[in-house]
Design a protein around this motif. Structure first.
Motif, PDB file in Angstrom:
ATOM      1  N   ASN A   8       0.926  -1.355  -0.068  1.00  0.00           N
ATOM      2  CA  ASN A   8      -0.087  -0.086  -0.002  1.00  0.00           C
ATOM      3  C   ASN A   8       0.867   1.366  -0.003  1.00  0.00           C
ATOM      4  OD1 ASN A   8      -2.512  -1.591  -0.098  1.00  0.00           O
ATOM      5  ND2 ASN A   8      -2.244  -1.831   2.289  1.00  0.00           N
ATOM      6  N   GLY A   9       1.769   1.333  -0.957  1.00  0.00           N
ATOM      7  CA  GLY A   9       2.646   2.517  -0.959  1.00  0.00           C
ATOM      8  C   GLY A   9       3.940   2.602  -0.153  1.00  0.00           C
ATOM      9  N   VAL A  10       3.982   1.638   0.951  1.00  0.00           N
ATOM     10  CA  VAL A  10       5.049   1.796   1.758  1.00  0.00           C
ATOM     11  C   VAL A  10       6.073   0.438   1.358  1.00  0.00           C
ATOM     12  CG1 VAL A  10       6.079   1.584   3.818  1.00  0.00           C
ATOM     13  CG2 VAL A  10       3.660   2.537   3.669  1.00  0.00           C
ATOM     14  N   GLY A  11       7.370   0.628   0.985  1.00  0.00           N
ATOM     15  CA  GLY A  11       8.365  -0.338   0.653  1.00  0.00           C
ATOM     16  C   GLY A  11       9.242  -0.918   1.767  1.00  0.00           C
ATOM     17  N   TYR A  12       9.132  -2.079   1.922  1.00  0.00           N
ATOM     18  CA  TYR A  12       9.877  -2.734   3.042  1.00  0.00           C
ATOM     19  C   TYR A  12      10.979  -3.491   2.442  1.00  0.00           C
ATOM     20  CZ  TYR A  12       5.888  -1.708   5.965  1.00  0.00           C
ATOM     21  OH  TYR A  12       4.816  -1.223   6.800  1.00  0.00           O
ATOM     22  N   ARG A  13      12.019  -3.157   2.873  1.00  0.00           N
ATOM     23  CA  ARG A  13      13.249  -4.040   2.371  1.00  0.00           C
ATOM     24  C   ARG A  13      13.374  -5.139   3.509  1.00  0.00           C
ATOM     25  NH1 ARG A  13      19.386  -3.258   0.413  1.00  0.00           N
ATOM     26  NH2 ARG A  13      20.446  -5.233   1.458  1.00  0.00           N
ATOM     27  N   VAL A  14      13.217  -6.547   2.853  1.00  0.00           N
ATOM     28  CA  VAL A  14      13.385  -7.856   3.596  1.00  0.00           C
ATOM     29  C   VAL A  14      14.546  -8.500   3.377  1.00  0.00           C
ATOM     30  CG1 VAL A  14      11.822  -9.786   4.235  1.00  0.00           C
ATOM     31  CG2 VAL A  14      10.579  -7.440   3.591  1.00  0.00           C
ATOM     32  N   GLU A  15      15.237  -8.877   4.346  1.00  0.00           N
ATOM     33  CA  GLU A  15      16.442  -9.744   3.992  1.00  0.00           C
ATOM     34  C   GLU A  15      16.070 -11.142   3.884  1.00  0.00           C
ATOM     35  OE1 GLU A  15      19.616  -8.484   3.632  1.00  0.00           O
ATOM     36  OE2 GLU A  15      18.542  -6.674   4.111  1.00  0.00           O
ATOM     37  N   ILE A  16      16.353 -11.880   2.592  1.00  0.00           N
ATOM     38  CA  ILE A  16      15.912 -13.114   2.370  1.00  0.00           C
ATOM     39  C   ILE A  16      17.295 -14.075   2.144  1.00  0.00           C
ATOM     40  CG2 ILE A  16      13.784 -12.557   1.366  1.00  0.00           C
ATOM     41  CD1 ILE A  16      15.173 -12.943  -1.372  1.00  0.00           C
ATOM     42  N   SER A  17      16.864 -15.602   2.358  1.00  0.00           N
ATOM     43  CA  SER A  17      17.890 -16.473   2.133  1.00  0.00           C
ATOM     44  C   SER A  17      17.812 -16.728   0.531  1.00  0.00           C
ATOM     45  CB  SER A  17      17.646 -17.754   2.871  1.00  0.00           C
ATOM     46  OG  SER A  17      16.321 -18.416   2.466  1.00  0.00           O
ATOM     47  N   LEU A  18      18.869 -17.457   0.160  1.00  0.00           N
ATOM     48  CA  LEU A  18      18.650 -18.137  -1.296  1.00  0.00           C
ATOM     49  C   LEU A  18      17.496 -19.093  -1.464  1.00  0.00           C
ATOM     50  CD1 LEU A  18      20.559 -17.673  -3.819  1.00  0.00           C
ATOM     51  CD2 LEU A  18      21.975 -19.586  -3.147  1.00  0.00           C
ATOM     52  N   THR A  19      17.180 -19.840  -0.469  1.00  0.00           N
ATOM     53  CA  THR A  19      16.240 -20.796  -0.487  1.00  0.00           C
ATOM     54  C   THR A  19      14.952 -20.232  -1.045  1.00  0.00           C
ATOM     55  OG1 THR A  19      17.387 -22.238   0.793  1.00  0.00           O
ATOM     56  CG2 THR A  19      14.694 -22.562   0.433  1.00  0.00           C
ATOM     57  N   SER A  20      14.569 -19.056  -0.234  1.00  0.00           N
ATOM     58  CA  SER A  20      13.427 -18.048  -0.335  1.00  0.00           C
ATOM     59  C   SER A  20      13.411 -17.406  -1.756  1.00  0.00           C
ATOM     60  CB  SER A  20      13.078 -17.231   0.649  1.00  0.00           C
ATOM     61  OG  SER A  20      12.730 -17.715   1.909  1.00  0.00           O
ATOM     62  N   TYR A  21      14.588 -16.924  -2.268  1.00  0.00           N
ATOM     63  CA  TYR A  21      14.840 -16.416  -3.400  1.00  0.00           C
ATOM     64  C   TYR A  21      14.507 -17.281  -4.564  1.00  0.00           C
ATOM     65  CZ  TYR A  21      17.186 -14.436  -7.641  1.00  0.00           C
ATOM     66  OH  TYR A  21      17.162 -14.089  -8.979  1.00  0.00           O
ATOM     67  N   SER A  22      14.808 -18.493  -4.593  1.00  0.00           N
ATOM     68  CA  SER A  22      14.624 -19.458  -5.534  1.00  0.00           C
ATOM     69  C   SER A  22      13.114 -19.677  -5.750  1.00  0.00           C
ATOM     70  CB  SER A  22      15.090 -20.670  -5.470  1.00  0.00           C
ATOM     71  OG  SER A  22      14.833 -21.367  -4.355  1.00  0.00           O
ATOM     72  N   LEU A  23      12.472 -19.559  -4.769  1.00  0.00           N
ATOM     73  CA  LEU A  23      10.705 -19.724  -4.625  1.00  0.00           C
ATOM     74  C   LEU A  23      10.180 -18.453  -5.158  1.00  0.00           C
ATOM     75  CD1 LEU A  23      10.159 -21.834  -1.612  1.00  0.00           C
ATOM     76  CD2 LEU A  23      10.262 -22.617  -3.766  1.00  0.00           C
ATOM     77  N   LEU A  24      10.606 -17.198  -4.923  1.00  0.00           N
ATOM     78  CA  LEU A  24      10.047 -15.896  -5.153  1.00  0.00           C
ATOM     79  C   LEU A  24      10.412 -15.171  -6.531  1.00  0.00           C
ATOM     80  CD1 LEU A  24      10.473 -14.565  -1.534  1.00  0.00           C
ATOM     81  CD2 LEU A  24       8.373 -15.684  -2.559  1.00  0.00           C
ATOM     82  N   LYS A  25      11.678 -15.434  -6.897  1.00  0.00           N
ATOM     83  CA  LYS A  25      12.269 -14.765  -8.087  1.00  0.00           C
ATOM     84  C   LYS A  25      11.603 -14.257  -9.133  1.00  0.00           C
ATOM     85  CE  LYS A  25      14.691 -18.688 -10.280  1.00  0.00           C
ATOM     86  NZ  LYS A  25      15.924 -19.431 -10.573  1.00  0.00           N
ATOM     87  N   ASP A  26      10.286 -15.319  -9.474  1.00  0.00           N
ATOM     88  CA  ASP A  26       9.660 -15.178 -10.737  1.00  0.00           C
ATOM     89  C   ASP A  26       8.241 -14.507 -10.383  1.00  0.00           C
ATOM     90  OD1 ASP A  26      11.659 -16.094 -12.587  1.00  0.00           O
ATOM     91  OD2 ASP A  26      10.962 -18.216 -11.881  1.00  0.00           O
ATOM     92  N   LEU A  27       7.978 -13.964  -9.298  1.00  0.00           N
ATOM     93  CA  LEU A  27       6.769 -13.674  -8.741  1.00  0.00           C
ATOM     94  C   LEU A  27       6.838 -12.125  -8.944  1.00  0.00           C
ATOM     95  CD1 LEU A  27       5.847 -15.846  -5.948  1.00  0.00           C
ATOM     96  CD2 LEU A  27       5.346 -16.381  -8.128  1.00  0.00           C
ATOM     97  N   ALA A  28       5.529 -11.513  -9.231  1.00  0.00           N
ATOM     98  CA  ALA A  28       5.397 -10.114  -9.116  1.00  0.00           C
ATOM     99  C   ALA A  28       4.940  -9.688  -7.804  1.00  0.00           C
ATOM    100  CB  ALA A  28       4.606  -9.723 -10.312  1.00  0.00           C
ATOM    101  N   GLU A  29       4.173 -10.574  -7.151  1.00  0.00           N
ATOM    102  CA  GLU A  29       3.646 -10.070  -5.936  1.00  0.00           C
ATOM    103  C   GLU A  29       3.501 -11.380  -5.070  1.00  0.00           C
ATOM    104  OE1 GLU A  29      -1.040  -9.815  -6.419  1.00  0.00           O
ATOM    105  OE2 GLU A  29       0.221  -8.034  -7.249  1.00  0.00           O
ATOM    106  N   GLY A  30       3.431 -11.083  -3.848  1.00  0.00           N
ATOM    107  CA  GLY A  30       3.026 -12.340  -2.952  1.00  0.00           C
ATOM    108  C   GLY A  30       3.146 -12.172  -1.609  1.00  0.00           C
ATOM    109  N   LYS A  31       3.319 -13.126  -0.629  1.00  0.00           N
ATOM    110  CA  LYS A  31       3.432 -13.074   0.685  1.00  0.00           C
ATOM    111  C   LYS A  31       4.587 -13.606   1.012  1.00  0.00           C
ATOM    112  CE  LYS A  31      -0.323 -14.357   3.273  1.00  0.00           C
ATOM    113  NZ  LYS A  31      -1.260 -15.338   3.864  1.00  0.00           N
ATOM    114  N   LEU A  32       5.207 -12.763   2.228  1.00  0.00           N
ATOM    115  CA  LEU A  32       6.640 -13.223   2.641  1.00  0.00           C
ATOM    116  C   LEU A  32       6.291 -13.320   4.381  1.00  0.00           C
ATOM    117  CD1 LEU A  32       9.532 -10.868   1.375  1.00  0.00           C
ATOM    118  CD2 LEU A  32       9.130 -13.126   1.383  1.00  0.00           C
ATOM    119  N   PHE A  33       6.663 -14.387   4.890  1.00  0.00           N
ATOM    120  CA  PHE A  33       6.677 -14.568   6.317  1.00  0.00           C
ATOM    121  C   PHE A  33       7.727 -13.752   6.973  1.00  0.00           C
ATOM    122  CE2 PHE A  33       4.050 -17.729   4.224  1.00  0.00           C
ATOM    123  CZ  PHE A  33       2.877 -17.769   4.996  1.00  0.00           C
TER     124      PHE A  33
END
Length: 196
Positions: A22-47
């Motif tokens: 909603n207009g606020v950008g959050y920088r979130v540190e991720i692991s390589l494992t999460s990156y491999s699951l998220l890299k092709d998505l335009a949007e989604g949910k991060l725990f």
């Protein structure tokens, strides 16, 4: 404090992701494992796991709740901080770590950068009984061909973010790509972490 963030992925790199909620950008540190699951998505949910230190407030994000729970178990072990836990989850996926701990595979755990024999033994002693009930699967990662130049740059950025020297990382990546130029970013970083 934060359970999850759900929004657009404005920027996705192997070491962090920027989520627009909603207009606020959050920088979130991720692991390589999460990156491999998220890299092709335009949007989604991060725990989210929120870390407050004297000098920083850091959001760590995970593609799955299982990875987040394992992260929390790892940082509960004496001598393992958030960055070391993220390094572990970048070197091995959650199932591989659980399997190594449950089977008391100190060799696999100590092969991770920054984890020595004593620390790997401590991880096993402190977590084996907790993780023995977790379900885990054999790794079934399928490699796909990719542009090695772009992958090299992404891997370099990720490894620099993790604190490695740029010149040493570049030499290591070049040696790896000389043998196999079709590695994905995830595999390239994992191989570099084994050699650095």
């Amino acid at each position: 404090m934060y359970e999850y963030l759900n929004g657009k992925f404005v920027e996705t790199t192997p070491s962090y992701i920027v989520v627009d909620c909603n207009g606020v950008g959050y920088r979130v540190e991720i692991s390589l494992t999460s990156y491999s699951l998220l890299k092709d998505l335009a949007e989604g949910k991060l725990f989210i796991h929120f870390v407050v230190r004297e000098d920083a407030q850091i959001l760590y994000g995970f593609a799955t709740t299982k990875e987040r729970e394992l992260f929390r178990e790892l940082i509960g072990v004496s001598g393992i901080g958030a960055n070391t836990a993220r390094m572990m989850l970048s070197s091995l996926n959650a199932d591989e770590i659980v399997k190594a701990i449950v089977s008391e595979d100190t060799k696999t755990i100590s092969s991770i950068k920054g984890i020595g024999t004593k620390t790997s033994q401590r991880v096993i002693i402190e977590l084996k009984d907790k993780l023995v009930k977790w379900e885990y699967a054999e790794d079934a990662t399928i490699l796909s061909p990719a542009q090695s130049n772009k992958n090299r740059e992404e891997a370099l950025l990720a490894l620099q973010t993790l604190g490695f020297n740029k010149v040493i990382v570049e030499k290591t990546l070049d040696k790896i790509l000389k043998d196999n130029s079709q590695m994905t970013v995830e595999v390239l970083i994992k191989e570099a972490l084994r050699r650095l």
